[in-house]
Design an enzyme around this catalytic site. Sequence first.
Site, mmCIF file in Angstrom:
data_model
loop_
_atom_site.group_PDB
_atom_site.id
_atom_site.type_symbol
_atom_site.label_atom_id
_atom_site.label_comp_id
_atom_site.label_asym_id
_atom_site.label_seq_id
_atom_site.Cartn_x
_atom_site.Cartn_y
_atom_site.Cartn_z
ATOM 1 N N GLU A 1 1.528 -0.406 -4.947
ATOM 2 C CA GLU A 1 0.499 0.564 -5.299
ATOM 3 C C GLU A 1 1.176 1.872 -5.693
ATOM 4 O O GLU A 1 1.647 2.623 -4.845
ATOM 5 C CB GLU A 1 -0.464 0.817 -4.134
ATOM 6 C CG GLU A 1 -1.624 1.711 -4.567
ATOM 7 C CD GLU A 1 -2.290 2.463 -3.428
ATOM 8 O OE1 GLU A 1 -3.368 3.030 -3.681
ATOM 9 O OE2 GLU A 1 -1.740 2.518 -2.312
ATOM 10 N N ASP B 1 0.831 -1.198 0.000
ATOM 11 C CA ASP B 1 0.000 0.000 0.000
ATOM 12 C C ASP B 1 0.871 1.256 0.000
ATOM 13 O O ASP B 1 1.909 1.307 0.679
ATOM 14 C CB ASP B 1 -0.892 -0.009 1.248
ATOM 15 C CG ASP B 1 -1.844 1.164 1.291
ATOM 16 O OD1 ASP B 1 -2.758 1.198 0.450
ATOM 17 O OD2 ASP B 1 -1.666 2.045 2.158
#
Length: 494
Positions: free
Chosen positions: A241, A204
């Site tokens: 990401e 993330d």
Amino acid sequence: MFLAKSIVCLALLAVANAQFDTNYASGRSGMVHLFEWKWDDIAAECENFLGPNGFAGVQVSPVNENAVKDSRPWWERYQPISYKLETRSGNEQQFASMVKRCNAVGVRTYVDVVFNHMAADGGTYGTGGSTASPSTKSFPGVPYSSLDFNPTCSINNYNDANQVRNCELVGLRDLNQGNSYVQDKVVEFLDHLIDLGVAGFRVDAAKHMWPADLAVIYGRLKTLNTDHGFNSGSKAYIVEEVIDMGGEAISKSEYTGLGAVTEFRHSDSIGKVFRGKDQLQYLTNWGTAWGFAASDRSLVFVDNHDNQRGHGAGGADVLTYKVPKQYKMASAFMLAHPFGTPRVMSSFSFSDTDQGPPTTDGHNIASPVFNSDNSCSGGWVCEHRWRQIYNMVAFRNAVGSDAIQNWWDNGSNQIAFSRGSRGFVAFNNDNYDLNSSLQTGLPAGTYCDVISGSKSGSSCTGKTVSVGSDGRASIYLGSSEDDGVLAIHVNAKL
């Protein structure tokens, strides 16, 4: 000396290349993101549905303790309090059991890991009982202190790479990944998950961390656990990401040497095409010509948990479960096309973009309810259980690495192509019928269209397609039909 250096370089190259391998079991492809599902429910889904239907992997929501927020929004999972494996999805024992059960049926686990930051102010109590003081950057559950964070500042300018990587994303306390103690804690967390049998990670907010720091962390990770069926020396598959739509200081190319990236341009572009803003005929060169990262560095998707809510990238062009006909067509195209590593989204229904998953009491996550036609209810959408999607996962497995051949288009929004001599698909996004004799590339015989139905024994519950000895077939897709796509493959031959 030169030989020794060469060996070292080759060894480093081997390590680097290893983390682009998905670690899928043989003959499987495609993962699904079971967003906010409980571990026990995922384990059962691996055994009852994902395994039998050829899915290769499952991406799970963050596994570590997060801040408990009022009204329990989905995004509380992205506000870490500690690295204890205790969330609304379950505890460490349940997670470990899930990974083991999924691996046993050929379905690999990929964990959404959050180590760019810790919780923002207000996140003082965690799902595992830990307390924290984000305002003073104190997280005793790890433990982290103010020494482990970057100075407090806001991200206001995405053309300033230093600001994007050293300041706080929406007030989330920004960890300093260049700090050796932080690196130790992150590696310890990821290694623990590797011990439990996971196959890889979605990192993330990777864009908000320095690539050099990530390289150190990835380079220190242990190899995958051979007790779970992984080959000796296998490295975790890493997908980062990185939202890169162009025009910013940070580029995905800074990260593709470290792992794959979430290719948001794929989501944006496929949405534009199937919403009718671009013509299907232009899909003939789908791939890097559209500005995507290389195929083995691209995790591709129609939508994800962020952009289906208008967060991230793509805006109103992103297709979601709320536009089912076009969504199924786009998903079928993604799964039929060889480009990238596809990930299917599995959502819960929402009307408010902050809304968390269905619960039994406002806090405890409810289990999905399964209907007789495989679909879900109880507030769960379960796109992965839509026939038009799970049958295309089987299509992808059936065609393997065969190349695209026999491309046809009508100069507008009707296209068709084969995958070698193993599969054939046709799409109609025009407002008039597709009715043509097309080259399928397939051996002669009668095939079940796996979009309108499924092969059941020697019969088909949907439409059938008759392929002649010359490989041609009459293909009809009415513009008013429920589905604007047709697909046949060698394993669906009657």
